[in-house]
Enzyme design. Structure first.
Site, PDB file in Angstrom:
ATOM      1  N   ASP A   1       0.830  -1.202   0.000  1.00  0.00           N
ATOM      2  CA  ASP A   1       0.000   0.000   0.000  1.00  0.00           C
ATOM      3  C   ASP A   1       0.866   1.254   0.000  1.00  0.00           C
ATOM      4  OD1 ASP A   1      -2.605   1.457   0.488  1.00  0.00           O
ATOM      5  OD2 ASP A   1      -1.519   2.017   2.309  1.00  0.00           O
TER       6      ASP A   1
ATOM      7  N   GLU B   1       1.002  -1.144  -5.065  1.00  0.00           N
ATOM      8  CA  GLU B   1      -0.144  -0.293  -5.409  1.00  0.00           C
ATOM      9  C   GLU B   1       0.347   1.108  -5.730  1.00  0.00           C
ATOM     10  OE1 GLU B   1      -3.224   2.759  -4.025  1.00  0.00           O
ATOM     11  OE2 GLU B   1      -1.490   2.108  -2.855  1.00  0.00           O
TER      12      GLU B   1
END
Length: 480
Positions: A190, A231
């Site tokens: 993330d 991501e």
């Protein structure tokens, strides 16, 4: 590849029912033949950002369950879990120790101390890529009364980690080792693009540092039997760079491309992308975030992007914009559109099934977001209650709602496609993009005697799937 070549479900630990046990019941009852894995969004103790401000990655929030609940999933399914490589919570043991002991804390170097950079000029501030309506710094008061500033890209509760210190790497390695010991085999990295801090740059995806960090994380993950899914929402070239490094890139260009293709009945740009897209992608149409526009820049022409935005705007909440750290009130181009994918397609069942069929035939492992699974509509009430624009696509489903919505014709059609994609062996073979006119798409997969073909008419939103029954040699049609 360590992962099953099958559909994965993206879901929160507490928005299909109340907890992980409820989620497992729904998955085992309705989805066991339709999916091979799940991406369960953060289930760790957290104090902000819907779970993305973890106090630790070594505990399950007791409100949603235990590690036994997680291991029930990993015993049967692949499991993707978020590793928040950029930051940890200000309530984490490491940061609270720093507040208590100041620069004598063993964790002091774990955080990015802004004052070490000296005075940051307005020009340099203007270059910093920010994600909130203020500069990415927070002043904190240590227990002895000393004031200092730390870097926090996202909320004030999410404190960025310092990758110029060995402490950040030690923390990540301990998290990776622990999560993989629980059966996690895909780590979603993330917000990794914000890990690089170099004044005079955007402090976002700064090369070569960002790839040095990524390569290290991937090496550690592979050592522990897991793969990585970094991501990043930015120009599509970054996804190719990730693919070349033996990691799964997101196919984030696909959602806006498919929306444009279906709303304008034009497959030209979609097919151009399909010819060159990475083959080891993870594909999505919807996630817990909005529909991101930067990912399609350079793939769709600017004027077509404007057409798409104008088309969806009436069915979307206010868009999320790009900002400058030098002037927090100035906004740049649109960053995310906020609505469910089903609403973006005007709740047209045929268009929605066409989009999913194309996604499932696109190279890569397809993920289906839980709201998309149930063909969910915009949750304006939740968005207004929370003040978070993206909550329009983060509905809390009761078990009763799930039982009702799973019977909707469009959902049953989607489940039929998911079962086919997850189980038909041709998808383990070679992808073919077949000739079609500019208002249609034709795609196929071939593996030995197994063969399947998709034809989508973008004008009429019709889907035709044919496949070879290897036992009889007959060509069959999939009802979808």
């Amino acid at each position: 590849m360590l992962l099953k070549n099958a559909v994965q479900l993206i879901c929160y630990p507490d928005r299909i029912g109340n907890n992980l046990k409820d989620l497992y019941t729904v998955v085992d009852t309705h989805l066991s033949e339709a999916i091979g894995g799940l991406h369960i969004l953060p289930f760790f103790p957290s104090n902000a950002d819907g779970g993305f401000s973890p106090l630790t990655h070594k505990e399950v929030d007791p409100k949603v369950g235990t590690w036994d609940d997680i291991e029930a999933f990993t015993a049967k399914y692949d499991l993707c879990v978020d590793l928040t490589v950029n930051h940890i919570s200000d309530e984490s043991p490491e940061f609270t120790d720093f507040i208590a002991n100041g620069f004598d804390s063993e964790y002091a170097d774990l955080f990015v101390h802004v004052d070490k950079f000296g005075e940051i000029s307005p020009d340099d501030m203007a270059k910093i890529h920010i994600r909130k309506e203020k500069e990415p710094f927070r002043e904190v008061t240590l227990s002895d009364g000393t004031k200092t500033r730390v870097w926090c890209t996202f909320t004030e509760q999410q404190i960025d980690l310092n990758y110029e210190s060995d402490l950040a790497y030690q923390l990540m390695e301990s998290y990776i080792g622990f999560l993989t010991s629980k059966g996690v085999n895909l780590l979603r990295l993330d917000a990794f693009g914000y890990t690089t801090k170099r004044i005079g740059t955007s402090c976002f995806l700064v090369e070569p540092e960002v790839y040095q960090i990524l390569d290290w994380v991937n090496q550690v993950a592979l050592k522990h039997g897991a793969e990585c899914l970094p991501e990043v929402h930015d120009h599509t070239s970054y996804q190719y760079a990730i693919s070349r490094r033996n990691m799964h890139p997101y196919g984030f260009a696909l959602p806006p491309l498919l929306l444009y293709s279906l709303l304008d009945a034009n497959s030209t740009y979609l097919k151009n992308w399909l010819r060159m897209c990475p083959r080891n992608m993870v594909t999505v149409l919807d996630t817990h975030d909005g529909i991101c526009i930067p990912d399609v820049e350079g793939v769709l022409p600017d004027e077509k992007i404007k057409v798409l935005i104008d088309n969806i705007d009436a069915r979307s909440a206010d868009p999320i914009m790009r900002r400058s750290a030098a002037n927090i009130h100035s906004v740049g181009a649109i960053y995310q559109l906020t609505c469910t994918f089903y609403d973006a397609l005007m709740q047209n069942d045929d268009a929605y099934i066409a989009a999913r069929a194309i996604q499932f035939f696109t190279p890569g492992i397809p993920q289906v977001y839980y709201v998309g699974l149930l063909a969910g509509c915009n949750d304006h009430e939740l968005m207004e209650q929370s003040g978070e624009l993206r909550d329009i696509n983060r509905h809390y489903y009761t078990l009763e709602e799930v039982e009702q919505d799973i019977q909707k014709p469009v959902v049953q059609r989607l489940l039929s496609l998911m079962k086919f994609r997850s189980n038909y062996p041709a998808f383990d073979g070679h992808f073919e993009l077949n000739y079609s006119n500019n208002s249609s798409v034709a795609m196929a997969w071939r593996h030995g005697d197994y063969y399947c073909h998709l034809f989508v008419d973008l004008n009429f939103k019709t889907v035709k799937v044919t496949y070879t029954d290897v036992e009889t040699g007959e060509t069959r049609h999939l009802e979808c």
